[in-house]
Scaffold this motif. Structure first.
Motif, mmCIF file in Angstrom:
data_model
loop_
_atom_site.group_PDB
_atom_site.id
_atom_site.type_symbol
_atom_site.label_atom_id
_atom_site.label_comp_id
_atom_site.label_asym_id
_atom_site.label_seq_id
_atom_site.Cartn_x
_atom_site.Cartn_y
_atom_site.Cartn_z
ATOM 1 N N VAL A 189 -21.494 -9.219 5.363
ATOM 2 C CA VAL A 189 -20.287 -7.887 5.199
ATOM 3 C C VAL A 189 -20.459 -7.023 6.674
ATOM 4 N N SER A 190 -19.240 -6.920 7.061
ATOM 5 C CA SER A 190 -19.344 -5.813 7.733
ATOM 6 C C SER A 190 -19.648 -4.449 7.798
ATOM 7 N N LEU A 191 -20.192 -4.090 8.821
ATOM 8 C CA LEU A 191 -20.860 -2.162 8.516
ATOM 9 C C LEU A 191 -19.397 -1.375 8.042
ATOM 10 N N PRO A 192 -19.053 -0.052 7.479
ATOM 11 C CA PRO A 192 -17.745 0.044 7.201
ATOM 12 C C PRO A 192 -17.418 1.649 8.608
ATOM 13 N N LEU A 193 -16.643 1.757 8.575
ATOM 14 C CA LEU A 193 -16.742 2.642 9.596
ATOM 15 C C LEU A 193 -16.451 4.030 8.830
ATOM 16 N N SER A 194 -15.512 4.573 7.704
ATOM 17 C CA SER A 194 -14.923 5.485 7.120
ATOM 18 C C SER A 194 -16.486 5.896 6.655
ATOM 19 N N ALA A 311 -19.182 5.976 16.070
ATOM 20 C CA ALA A 311 -18.509 5.969 17.280
ATOM 21 C C ALA A 311 -16.207 5.158 17.698
ATOM 22 N N MET A 312 -16.930 4.342 16.968
ATOM 23 C CA MET A 312 -15.682 3.230 16.225
ATOM 24 C C MET A 312 -14.865 4.922 15.884
ATOM 25 N N TYR A 313 -15.190 5.155 15.050
ATOM 26 C CA TYR A 313 -14.319 5.284 13.879
ATOM 27 C C TYR A 313 -13.601 7.190 14.298
ATOM 28 N N PRO A 367 -4.319 9.461 7.337
ATOM 29 C CA PRO A 367 -4.496 9.891 5.729
ATOM 30 C C PRO A 367 -5.877 8.829 5.397
ATOM 31 N N GLU A 368 -7.254 9.822 4.823
ATOM 32 C CA GLU A 368 -8.397 9.018 4.944
ATOM 33 C C GLU A 368 -8.150 8.265 4.317
ATOM 34 N N ASP A 369 -8.927 7.169 4.596
ATOM 35 C CA ASP A 369 -8.847 4.755 4.187
ATOM 36 C C ASP A 369 -10.365 5.309 3.845
ATOM 37 N N PHE A 370 -10.674 4.421 3.129
ATOM 38 C CA PHE A 370 -12.343 3.989 2.948
ATOM 39 C C PHE A 370 -12.472 2.998 2.688
ATOM 40 N N SER A 371 -11.270 1.664 2.863
ATOM 41 C CA SER A 371 -11.042 0.654 2.068
ATOM 42 C C SER A 371 -11.611 -0.575 2.931
ATOM 43 N N ASP A 372 -12.249 0.299 4.221
ATOM 44 C CA ASP A 372 -13.294 -1.143 4.435
ATOM 45 C C ASP A 372 -14.522 -0.794 3.347
ATOM 46 N N TRP A 373 -14.552 0.221 2.529
ATOM 47 C CA TRP A 373 -16.216 0.500 1.817
ATOM 48 C C TRP A 373 -16.215 -1.222 0.814
ATOM 49 N N ASP A 374 -14.864 -1.371 0.413
ATOM 50 C CA ASP A 374 -14.873 -1.834 -0.640
ATOM 51 C C ASP A 374 -15.404 -3.683 -0.586
ATOM 52 N N SER A 375 -15.097 -4.150 0.126
ATOM 53 C CA SER A 375 -15.999 -5.392 0.487
ATOM 54 C C SER A 375 -17.178 -5.003 0.004
ATOM 55 N N VAL A 376 -17.646 -4.274 0.059
ATOM 56 C CA VAL A 376 -19.321 -4.045 1.206
ATOM 57 C C VAL A 376 -19.522 -3.747 -0.732
ATOM 58 N N ALA A 377 -19.087 -3.089 -1.630
ATOM 59 C CA ALA A 377 -19.027 -2.712 -2.965
ATOM 60 C C ALA A 377 -18.818 -4.136 -4.192
#
Length: 388
Positions: A189-194, A311-313, A367-377
């Motif tokens: 997976v990729s390390l999420p930014l959010s 830093a990217m976030y 707006p807060e977006d935490f969808s980058d964690w979905d693939s990790v979960a």
């Protein structure tokens, strides 16, 4: 995603502060948002709950059940420390097993560390699944020069990867490293930014200038995080001195030798401010959000960087060593430049150019977006335990 309804998950992280527990907490919060998850426990040591602050999901609970770390004491205590650490490891296995049994058959155990290699002991129910999250496929040190303790830890890590039901890692570089050992049990997976973690309130109202001897980080470059050999801090100091770039180095040294060496180098330069100490989470974030340029002078690095992700976030300007893993993680991020850390003159010139062009963090009110964690979960939860 496969699995049954009312799934119960326990994330185990024996590090109660820093990036690892932050990742574990964000992972627990992401897992709790997945369909069919009834609850997600986060198991750690005393101090974890205070460090993380409020986790705004009633299905996630922090359990500070693991024993406190053993600190250095008298000569006799230090002599007995290895034996006591082995006893602690056995105790922690038994604690995790007890909680796993209480969760019942079908519960899932997610390990944020490879220090618990006896999976058969952890798995109290025959239908329970153990997932290992590997953050560093290769050690930060040279294995040929490893101490006895480090060689033992590497052995435990290898055994953990071979016995876990599934292994999850970050980035294609680490996936290539692990695939030969893990095979089809590997998920990359990729390390999420959010991050769903709330900012600590104790420092939220304070100005960065009051937190640091670096009175205005908006006019300085910043190296931040644990100060250890692979981070290339000496290279950054030399480059900043050559390029006449004001550089703040903030983080805790990994040992007395590193601390003394960096202090000597910093004292000899008018461009370096060294803050060799542990930064609280909110303070760490404020440094990142305020510096003109984030510098990642890593000498060798095969994982994905939490500092790069943060830093990217915040849309910071970034200057980094030209390493495949960092390029892979950065992807098409527009405000990052790279230079060869093995070329001192070229690295200094690259730092000077990056600092000149840097605009600093430009985080938008979006707006807060935490969808980058979905693939990790999903990678953690998906699949069934292999049948033996």
């Amino acid at each position: 995603m496969t699995g049954s309804d009312h799934r119960r998950v326990m994330v185990v992280c024996p590090t109660e502060y820093g990036g690892q527990i932050e990742h574990a907490a964000d992972l627990a919060l992401a897992i709790a948002e997945q369909p069919g998850v009834e609850r997600c426990l986060l198991l750690s040591r005393p101090g974890a709950a205070e460090y993380l602050g409020e986790l705004k999901n009633p299905k996630v609970k922090v359990l500070e059940t693991l024993p406190r770390r053993r600190k250095k004491g008298s000569k006799l205590q230090n002599l007995l420390r290895p034996a006591r650490q082995v006893m602690d490891l056995v105790t922690e296995h038994l604690i995790i097993r007890r909680l796993s049994r209480a969760a019942g058959d079908g519960a899932q155990l997610v390990l944020e560390t490879s220090k618990y290699p006896v999976v058969s002991l952890l798995r109290a129910g025959q239908k329970s699944e153990v997932v290992l999250f590997v953050h560093n496929a290769k050690p930060h040190f040279d294995p040929r020069q490893a101490s006895l303790r480090d060689r033992v830890l590497l052995g435990l890590e290898s055994y953990s990867m071979r016995t876990a039901d599934r292994v999850v890692t970050q980035g294609t570089t680490q996936a290539e490293t692990l695939r030969e050992v893990v095979g089809d049990r590997l998920r990359a997976v990729s390390l999420p930014l959010s991050s769903r973690l709330s900012k600590s309130q104790d420092l939220a109202s304070q100005d960065v200038a009051s937190l640091s001897s670096a009175t205005d980080l908006s006019k300085k470059a910043l190296c931040i995080g644990e100060l250890r050999s692979n981070k290339g801090i000496e290279i950054a100091i030399e480059a900043a001195d050559t390029a006449q770039v004001p550089l703040v180095i903030a983080g805790k040294s990994d040992g007395a030798e590193t601390e003394a060496k960096l202090a000597e180098l910093a004292a000899a330069s008018e461009y370096i401010v060294l803050e060799d100490r542990f930064l609280e989470r909110s303070e760490f974030d404020r440094y990142l959000e305020s510096a003109k340029l984030i510098v990642l002078p890593y000498v060798h690095f095969d994982a994905q960087s939490g500092i790069l992700a943060k830093a990217m976030y915040v849309k910071a300007s970034i200057f980094a060593s030209d390493l495949p893993a960092l390029r892979d993680q950065a992807g098409d991020y527009p405000d990052i430049s790279f230079a060869d850390h093995q070329d001192p003159a070229g690295f200094a010139a690259g730092l000077a150019e990056a600092f000149k062009k840097a605009q600093g963090p430009r985080q938008d009110d979006q707006p807060e977006d935490f969808s980058d964690w979905d693939s990790v979960a999903v990678a953690v939860l998906g699949g069934h335990r292999k049948q033996s």
